[in-house]
Motif scaffolding. Structure first.
Motif, PDB file in Angstrom:
ATOM      1  N   LEU A   1       0.842  -1.204   0.000  1.00  0.00           N
ATOM      2  CA  LEU A   1       0.000   0.000   0.000  1.00  0.00           C
ATOM      3  C   LEU A   1       0.874   1.250   0.000  1.00  0.00           C
TER       4      LEU A   1
ATOM      5  N   CYS B   1      -6.269   0.789  -4.782  1.00  0.00           N
ATOM      6  CA  CYS B   1      -5.657   1.999  -4.231  1.00  0.00           C
ATOM      7  C   CYS B   1      -6.097   3.233  -5.010  1.00  0.00           C
TER       8      CYS B   1
ATOM      9  N   ALA C   1      -8.909  -1.130   1.298  1.00  0.00           N
ATOM     10  CA  ALA C   1      -8.130  -1.762   0.224  1.00  0.00           C
ATOM     11  C   ALA C   1      -8.154  -3.282   0.368  1.00  0.00           C
TER      12      ALA C   1
ATOM     13  N   ALA D   1      -6.437   1.151   4.691  1.00  0.00           N
ATOM     14  CA  ALA D   1      -5.884  -0.189   4.459  1.00  0.00           C
ATOM     15  C   ALA D   1      -6.993  -1.241   4.502  1.00  0.00           C
TER      16      ALA D   1
ATOM     17  N   LEU E   1      -0.969   4.681  -1.489  1.00  0.00           N
ATOM     18  CA  LEU E   1      -2.241   4.861  -0.786  1.00  0.00           C
ATOM     19  C   LEU E   1      -1.977   5.319   0.639  1.00  0.00           C
TER      20      LEU E   1
END
Length: 105
Positions: free
Chosen positions: A35, A78, A64, A61, A40
């Motif tokens: 990530l 993302c 995602a 997170a 992101l």
């Protein structure tokens, strides 16, 4: 220096280590690193260089992870989350602008 109550209420305070963040999100530490690579989440760094995550970052997170679990490619997930957040911010700015305009009329 920030007071304890301020820190407890701050969604952006980097309170979680990578291991704890991965546990909370239900993902691997490698997933969190990916990530970061996808831009992101850019974790804060402790004085020793260790990654630290905020509650806000953990929510991103988790979003995602959920999308990836449902078959969306990580990079696409993302990008979608970034665009959704940008849209929400733009909509909020528009609402604020409309409120100011209606108050000035």
């Amino acid at each position: 220096m920030a007071q304890p109550d301020d820190v407890l209420d701050d969604d952006n305070y980097p309170a979680y280590t990578m291991g704890r963040a991965a546990e909370i999100v239900g993902a691997s530490q490698d997933f969190l690193r990916r990530l970061d690579e996808a831009k992101l989440i850019i974790p804060f760094r402790s004085a020793g260089g260790h990654r630290r995550y905020s509650r806000y970052q953990l929510r991103l997170a988790a979003r995602a992870r959920e999308m990836v679990d449902h078959g969306t490619a990580l990079e696409a997930a993302c990008r979608i989350i970034i665009l959704e957040d940008q849209l929400e911010e733009a909509l909020q700015q528009n609402r604020n602008h409309q409120r100011r305009q209606s108050g000035a009329a």
